[in-house]
Design a protein around this motif. Structure first.
Motif, PDB file in Angstrom:
ATOM      1  N   ASP A   1      14.563  -2.168  -1.378  1.00 30.73           N
ATOM      2  CA  ASP A   1      13.518  -3.122  -1.761  1.00 30.73           C
ATOM      3  C   ASP A   1      12.359  -2.395  -2.415  1.00 30.73           C
ATOM      4  O   ASP A   1      12.392  -2.155  -3.615  1.00 30.73           O
ATOM      5  CB  ASP A   1      13.050  -3.965  -0.557  1.00 30.73           C
ATOM      6  CG  ASP A   1      12.126  -5.112  -0.967  1.00 30.73           C
ATOM      7  OD1 ASP A   1      11.546  -5.055  -2.071  1.00 30.73           O
ATOM      8  OD2 ASP A   1      11.967  -6.064  -0.184  1.00 30.73           O
ATOM      9  N   MET A   2      11.290  -2.035  -1.680  1.00 28.94           N
ATOM     10  CA  MET A   2      10.068  -1.418  -2.205  1.00 28.94           C
ATOM     11  C   MET A   2       9.354  -2.413  -3.120  1.00 28.94           C
ATOM     12  O   MET A   2       9.683  -2.555  -4.300  1.00 28.94           O
ATOM     13  CB  MET A   2      10.347  -0.106  -2.930  1.00 28.94           C
ATOM     14  CG  MET A   2      11.217   0.860  -2.143  1.00 28.94           C
ATOM     15  SD  MET A   2      10.652   1.210  -0.451  1.00 28.94           S
ATOM     16  CE  MET A   2       9.121   2.084  -0.744  1.00 28.94           C
ATOM     17  N   PRO A   3       8.347  -3.145  -2.594  1.00 23.11           N
ATOM     18  CA  PRO A   3       7.798  -4.318  -3.285  1.00 23.11           C
ATOM     19  C   PRO A   3       6.924  -4.043  -4.499  1.00 23.11           C
ATOM     20  O   PRO A   3       6.790  -4.914  -5.355  1.00 23.11           O
ATOM     21  CB  PRO A   3       6.993  -5.013  -2.182  1.00 23.11           C
ATOM     22  CG  PRO A   3       6.633  -3.912  -1.226  1.00 23.11           C
ATOM     23  CD  PRO A   3       7.806  -2.982  -1.238  1.00 23.11           C
ATOM     24  N   THR A   4       6.319  -2.870  -4.576  1.00 20.76           N
ATOM     25  CA  THR A   4       5.488  -2.557  -5.738  1.00 20.76           C
ATOM     26  C   THR A   4       5.854  -1.175  -6.271  1.00 20.76           C
ATOM     27  O   THR A   4       6.455  -0.361  -5.564  1.00 20.76           O
ATOM     28  CB  THR A   4       3.986  -2.552  -5.384  1.00 20.76           C
ATOM     29  OG1 THR A   4       3.707  -1.407  -4.541  1.00 20.76           O
ATOM     30  CG2 THR A   4       3.562  -3.829  -4.663  1.00 20.76           C
TER      31      THR A   4
ATOM     32  N   LYS B   1       0.851  -1.198   0.000  1.00 18.00           N
ATOM     33  CA  LYS B   1       0.000   0.000   0.000  1.00 18.00           C
ATOM     34  C   LYS B   1       0.880   1.238   0.000  1.00 18.00           C
ATOM     35  O   LYS B   1       1.789   1.376   0.826  1.00 18.00           O
ATOM     36  CB  LYS B   1      -0.916  -0.001   1.219  1.00 18.00           C
ATOM     37  CG  LYS B   1      -1.934  -1.135   1.225  1.00 18.00           C
ATOM     38  CD  LYS B   1      -2.821  -1.080   2.456  1.00 18.00           C
ATOM     39  CE  LYS B   1      -3.856  -2.205   2.443  1.00 18.00           C
ATOM     40  NZ  LYS B   1      -4.708  -2.180   3.650  1.00 18.00           N
ATOM     41  N   ALA B   2       0.580   2.161  -0.903  1.00 13.65           N
ATOM     42  CA  ALA B   2       1.397   3.358  -1.049  1.00 13.65           C
ATOM     43  C   ALA B   2       1.383   4.211   0.216  1.00 13.65           C
ATOM     44  O   ALA B   2       2.431   4.742   0.624  1.00 13.65           O
ATOM     45  CB  ALA B   2       0.909   4.177  -2.242  1.00 13.65           C
TER      46      ALA B   2
ATOM     47  N   ALA C   1       5.711   6.227  -3.845  1.00  8.95           N
ATOM     48  CA  ALA C   1       5.357   6.932  -2.605  1.00  8.95           C
ATOM     49  C   ALA C   1       6.594   7.132  -1.738  1.00  8.95           C
ATOM     50  O   ALA C   1       6.810   8.218  -1.171  1.00  8.95           O
ATOM     51  CB  ALA C   1       4.289   6.148  -1.852  1.00  8.95           C
ATOM     52  N   GLY C   2       7.406   6.077  -1.615  1.00  7.94           N
ATOM     53  CA  GLY C   2       8.618   6.182  -0.819  1.00  7.94           C
ATOM     54  C   GLY C   2       9.615   7.162  -1.412  1.00  7.94           C
ATOM     55  O   GLY C   2      10.336   7.855  -0.682  1.00  7.94           O
ATOM     56  N   MET C   3       9.666   7.230  -2.727  1.00  6.43           N
ATOM     57  CA  MET C   3      10.586   8.149  -3.389  1.00  6.43           C
ATOM     58  C   MET C   3      10.304   9.597  -3.026  1.00  6.43           C
ATOM     59  O   MET C   3      11.227  10.417  -2.953  1.00  6.43           O
ATOM     60  CB  MET C   3      10.510   7.954  -4.906  1.00  6.43           C
ATOM     61  CG  MET C   3      11.168   6.675  -5.395  1.00  6.43           C
ATOM     62  SD  MET C   3      10.766   6.269  -7.126  1.00  6.43           S
ATOM     63  CE  MET C   3      11.548   7.653  -7.989  1.00  6.43           C
TER      64      MET C   3
END
Length: 401
Positions: free
Chosen positions: A101-104, A79-80, A110-112
């Motif tokens: 990582d960051m799975p999707t 989830k973002a 969103a993490g960026m």
């Protein structure tokens, strides 16, 4: 007395300012693995990515600036909003220096945003959208393993050249699936083929029947699976039940992993043409890493897990070479230093964040061709990175203009 106190206070502040960089180096270097531990992408990354990160830290020596390197992990739940909350907390409150990582693709994007806000490093090893180093690129994010452009251009091109010139896509309905459909569709059309349609499904759906019926009725030669992980496995299993291949159509797994083949079994997966950046049985170097990983996990590594090891080790070496954890010097060192390890022997990090390296085109072996557990692939071709990945000038990354 007031003037003396004021002078002492000012002197203290000045001393603290001078001590700031030194104090920063005295705190432990901290890496965060934000992954999928229990859902559709857990096999391709998940606990295996955590183990790969640990392997890199151990190989490096376990410490930086005289203190043990720390590792934190969390589940993004694909989830973002969850990813954004965790990355903010890690960067802002827990002094995490690098997140990997960051799975999707949605969680990565969103993490960026948090990575840009706090000017800290993020390395994407699981998510695949080519937008990560395209229109959404960031000066603080590196994209390590593969992307939808590279996979589309290796698998898609090979299939079209062999006569698969009409396609119907079964697409995961979020940015990752949309990117696969777009990038592969571009390849098909550029080669003179046609995209006859698509059906979009929710992430982690258990029932593909309606989407497979649409694919059957399209009469397309190729049913392109614009999804990944558990969704791809379920789609292939249910396609067999619907007689898709028996009826004359062929499946194209555009983003597939050795863990998918292991779950499907060779009887069901035989003959699939796929692309990966890493395979444990390519050479002595990949076999050595695969063996070490297997001893710890009882599974051979996916390309994402091998890439997570690679990216972590490259990052740690860059911090050591730069003599600081500061983002810009570390990233400059990562870009200046070729990537030579168990994942690739020809990697380079571009200014848009894309780590460019060879991709491999594989055919899944028939059961009788496999000589040992996890002996699943025949190598069809090695595609050089400058041919597999999108040219820098074509990505639309604002950093390169």
């Amino acid at each position: 007395m007031k003037s003396i106190a004021t002078s002492l206070s000012a002197a203290g502040l000045l001393a603290a300012a001078w001590a700031g960089p030194a104090l920063a180096q005295q705190t432990p270097l901290k890496i965060g693995v934000l992954t999928d531990f229990q859902s559709v992408y857990s096999d391709i990354g998940g606990a295996g990515n955590v183990e790969a990160t640990k392997m890199a830290i151990e190989e490096f020596g376990g410490s930086m600036f005289g203190k043990p390197i720390e590792l934190v992990t969390a589940d993004a739940l694909n989830k973002a909003d969850v990813a954004a909350t965790i990355t903010r907390k890690w960067y802002e409150a827990e002094n995490v220096d690098m997140i990997i990582d960051m799975p999707t693709s949605a969680t990565a994007l969103a993490g960026m945003e948090m990575s840009k806000q706090f000017e800290k490093i993020m390395i994407v090893t699981d998510a695949a959208s080519s937008d990560i180093t395209g229109k959404s690129c960031s000066p603080y994010t590196l994209h390590w393993t593969y992307d939808t452009y590279a996979n589309a251009h290796t698998v898609g091109s090979a299939i079209v050249k062999n006569g698969g010139d009409t396609w119907f896509f079964i697409t995961a309905d979020y940015v990752f699936g949309h990117s696969i459909e777009r990038d592969t569709g571009d390849v098909v059309r550029a080669a003179g083929g046609k995209v006859l349609g698509s059906a979009r499904h929710p992430l982690n759906t258990p029932d593909f029947s309606s989407f497979l019926l649409q694919a059957q009725s399209s009469k397309a030669k190729i049913v392109g699976l614009a999804n990944g992980g558990g969704d791809t496995i379920n789609a292939i299993k249910q396609a067999a039940e619907f007689g898709i291949v028996a009826g004359g159509q062929n499946l194209a797994g555009i983003v597939m992993f050795i863990s998918d083949i292991h779950s499907l079994g060779l009887k069901l997966a035989q003959g699939l043409i796929i692309t990966e950046a890493y395979y444990w049985d390519l050479n002595d170097r990949t076999r050595a890493f695969g063996k070490r990983f297997f001893e710890r996990t009882k599974r051979m590594p996916t390309m994402n897990q091998a890439a997570t090891y690679s990216a972590t080790l490259h990052y740690l070496n860059a911090v050591k070479a730069a003599g600081t954890r500061e983002t810009k010097p570390v990233l400059a060192n990562m870009r200046a230093t070729p990537v030579r390890d168990a994942f690739t022997d020809n990697g380079v990090v571009r200014e848009d964040g894309r780590m460019v390296h060879s991709m491999f085109l594989f055919e899944v072996k028939k059961p009788e061709e496999s000589k040992a557990p996890w002996d699943y692939y025949k190598v069809l071709a090695e595609v050089p990175g400058d041919q597999a990945f999108r040219p820098l000038k074509d990505g639309g990354c604002p950093l390169t203009k």
